[in-house]
Design an enzyme around this catalytic site. Structure first.
Site, PDB file in Angstrom:
ATOM      1  N   GLU A 113       0.822  -1.218   0.000  1.00  0.00           N
ATOM      2  CA  GLU A 113       0.000   0.000   0.000  1.00  0.00           C
ATOM      3  C   GLU A 113       0.855   1.267   0.000  1.00  0.00           C
ATOM      4  OE1 GLU A 113      -2.955  -0.635   3.036  1.00  0.00           O
ATOM      5  OE2 GLU A 113      -3.909  -2.212   1.835  1.00  0.00           O
ATOM      6  N   SER A 155      18.605  -7.655  -9.623  1.00  0.00           N
ATOM      7  CA  SER A 155      17.435  -7.749 -10.502  1.00  0.00           C
ATOM      8  C   SER A 155      17.578  -8.720 -11.665  1.00  0.00           C
ATOM      9  CB  SER A 155      17.081  -6.367 -11.067  1.00  0.00           C
ATOM     10  OG  SER A 155      16.366  -5.639 -10.110  1.00  0.00           O
ATOM     11  N   HIS A 208       2.623 -10.173  -9.653  1.00  0.00           N
ATOM     12  CA  HIS A 208       4.076 -10.391  -9.700  1.00  0.00           C
ATOM     13  C   HIS A 208       4.798  -9.308  -8.891  1.00  0.00           C
ATOM     14  CE1 HIS A 208       8.129 -11.076 -11.096  1.00  0.00           C
ATOM     15  NE2 HIS A 208       8.177  -9.822 -11.517  1.00  0.00           N
ATOM     16  N   SER A 209       4.443  -8.077  -9.152  1.00  0.00           N
ATOM     17  CA  SER A 209       5.012  -6.932  -8.431  1.00  0.00           C
ATOM     18  C   SER A 209       3.995  -5.807  -8.534  1.00  0.00           C
ATOM     19  CB  SER A 209       6.346  -6.497  -9.052  1.00  0.00           C
ATOM     20  OG  SER A 209       6.102  -5.865 -10.303  1.00  0.00           O
TER      21      SER A 209
HETATM   22  C1  LIG Z   1      17.508 -11.473 -17.276  1.00  0.00           C
HETATM   23  C2  LIG Z   1      16.138 -10.983 -16.944  1.00  0.00           C
HETATM   24  N1  LIG Z   1      15.130 -11.149 -17.802  1.00  0.00           N
HETATM   25  C3  LIG Z   1      13.896 -10.703 -17.506  1.00  0.00           C
HETATM   26  C4  LIG Z   1      13.661 -10.069 -16.315  1.00  0.00           C
HETATM   27  C5  LIG Z   1      12.253  -9.573 -15.983  1.00  0.00           C
HETATM   28  N2  LIG Z   1      11.677 -10.428 -14.965  1.00  0.00           N
HETATM   29  C6  LIG Z   1      11.700 -10.085 -13.653  1.00  0.00           C
HETATM   30  S1  LIG Z   1      10.977 -11.232 -12.687  1.00  0.00           S
HETATM   31  C7  LIG Z   1      10.572 -12.190 -14.004  1.00  0.00           C
HETATM   32  C8  LIG Z   1       9.825 -13.489 -13.809  1.00  0.00           C
HETATM   33  C9  LIG Z   1      10.540 -14.485 -12.977  1.00  0.00           C
HETATM   34  O1  LIG Z   1       9.695 -15.544 -12.632  1.00  0.00           O
HETATM   35  P1  LIG Z   1      10.091 -16.628 -11.591  1.00  0.00           P
HETATM   36  O2  LIG Z   1      11.533 -16.942 -11.719  1.00  0.00           O
HETATM   37  O3  LIG Z   1       9.158 -17.754 -11.733  1.00  0.00           O
HETATM   38  O4  LIG Z   1       9.934 -15.933 -10.174  1.00  0.00           O
HETATM   39  P2  LIG Z   1       8.600 -15.407  -9.448  1.00  0.00           P
HETATM   40  O5  LIG Z   1       8.445 -13.971  -9.838  1.00  0.00           O
HETATM   41  O6  LIG Z   1       7.468 -16.239  -9.924  1.00  0.00           O
HETATM   42  O7  LIG Z   1       8.829 -15.520  -7.999  1.00  0.00           O
HETATM   43  C10 LIG Z   1      11.008 -11.613 -15.188  1.00  0.00           C
HETATM   44  C11 LIG Z   1      10.805 -12.201 -16.530  1.00  0.00           C
HETATM   45  C12 LIG Z   1      14.753  -9.901 -15.434  1.00  0.00           C
HETATM   46  N3  LIG Z   1      14.608  -9.321 -14.256  1.00  0.00           N
HETATM   47  N4  LIG Z   1      15.974 -10.369 -15.764  1.00  0.00           N
END
Ligand SMILES: Cc1ncc(C[n+]2csc(CCOP(=O)(O)OP(=O)(O)O)c2C)c(N)n1
Ligand SMILES: [Mg+2]
Length: 350
Positions: free
Chosen positions: A118, A204, A333-334
């Protein structure tokens, strides 16, 4: 050139390296067959000795290894949905204080998530990621480790850090990037790190922590401290090339690393069905020569038992292990995501 022919020629020229290796091979080595005019019957019991697959055997059937044959890896659980333990022998028998601590911290994490989520919506912080639904994977695994075991996380493991003693103030300072932030305000919110708690700072780019964990595990093995490394990652991150490098390095270097996958069904909006074929992430263990186990990530006792057993093996036998904790990401997700666009409320509420 067939491998056996190559080995045979190398043996004949008597060059260094492989030829000395060949001397150790049994006298009925496959290469001999090349020089023999016999029908080969006397070699029926022979074992292939190709260096690339020493545990294999000969067959005269032309059959492809089919991933659809056999059963999927089962999901280990201890409790049913109401918390009733199926088999008393699997009750980890944690003391009441520890169980209460786990429970309190799970609810504390939920409350912290709500407030920080929030805060972002009110424009006080720039970004946030909640942990809803995955609490048991955090506290069950964290409680089974020693404080000296090093954690390399992805980003959705705030409960692990909370278990280790990161305070609410520490979390707030980092997310608000204020003067008390241990990271000196240089990172986005949720990119926590605390050297004193053996928790490596989150970064990240996905999967960077994975080869780092293999390297760290190898260093820990060489240092001989009797500790291990745990590497948390999402099933989405497991699609990165770095994941392969990490698994293969850890397996061949026999590094004490627990690869702990939080399989929460989604990588942002990408469901697991678009992410991989095969038997999930645990199914990959065999391909890397790694022990693997799948666990109900919503069952805190099951996660505890599995992590404790995995820790014992990785430390005592110096080898990595793949743990796949099955769970579900309840939140978006975020704060940059709206999951109602790609999944139904019915699915979330199941
Ligand atoms: C190299 C890279 N590619 C893409 C992203 C964008 N990104 C951030 S989180 C995410 C999904 C990751 O999913 P998962 O590993 O299943 O973790 P969860 O969020 O489900 O906990 C993506 C594609 C990134 N941060 N780094
Ligand atoms: Mg995921």
């Amino acid at each position: 050139m067939a491998a056996s022919t190559w080995l045979y020629r190398r043996a004949l020229v008597g060059s260094r390296g492989i030829s000395s290796h060949i001397k150790k091979l049994p006298s009925n080595f496959k290469a001999l067959r090349l020089c023999s005019s016999s029908s080969g019957d006397e070699y029926q019991d022979d074992k292939p000795r190709f260096p690339g697959a020493l545990n294999s055997y000969y067959t005269e059937k032309l059959e492809f290894d089919d991933p659809d044959d056999g059963e999927a890896i089962p999901v280990y659980r201890v409790m049913d949905r109401n918390g009733k333990v199926f088999n008393e022998a699997h009750d980890p028998k944690l003391d009441k204080e520890t169980i209460q601590d786990m429970y309190k911290k799970m609810t504390l994490l939920n409350t912290m998530d709500r407030i920080l989520y929030e805060s972002q919506r009110q424009g006080r912080i720039s970004f946030y990621m909640t942990n809803y639904g995955e609490e048991a994977t955090h506290f069950g695994s964290a409680a089974a480790l020693l404080p000296e075991d090093v954690v390399l996380g992805q980003y959705r493991e705030a409960g692990v850090l909370m278990w280790r003693g990161f305070t609410l103030d520490d979390f707030m300072n980092q997310c608000y990037a204020n003067q008390n932030d241990l990271g000196k305000g240089r990172q986005m919110p949720v990119h926590y790190g605390e050297k004193n708690l053996n928790f490596v700072t989150i970064s990240s780019p996905l999967a960077t922590q994975m080869p780092q964990a293999s390297g760290y595990g190898y260093a820990v093995k060489r240092a001989g401290t009797g500790n291990c490394v745990i590497c948390y990652f999402g099933e989405g991150a497991a699609s990165e090339g770095d994941a392969h490098a990490a698994f293969n390095f850890a397996a061949t270097l026999e590094a004490p690393v627990i690869f702990f996958c939080r399989n929460n069904g989604y990588a942002i909006s990408t469901p697991t069905s678009d992410q991989y074929r095969g038997d999930g992430i645990a199914g990959r263990g065999r391909g890397y020569g790694m022990k693997a186990i799948r666990v109900d990530g919503n069952d805190v006792f099951a996660v505890y038992n599995v992590t404790k057993a995995a820790r014992k093996i990785v430390v005592e036998q110096s080898q990595p292990i793949m743990v796949e904790a099955m769970t579900y990401r309840i939140g978006h997700h975020s704060t940059s995501d709206d999951s109602s666009v790609y999944r139904s409320l019915k699915e979330v509420n199941y």
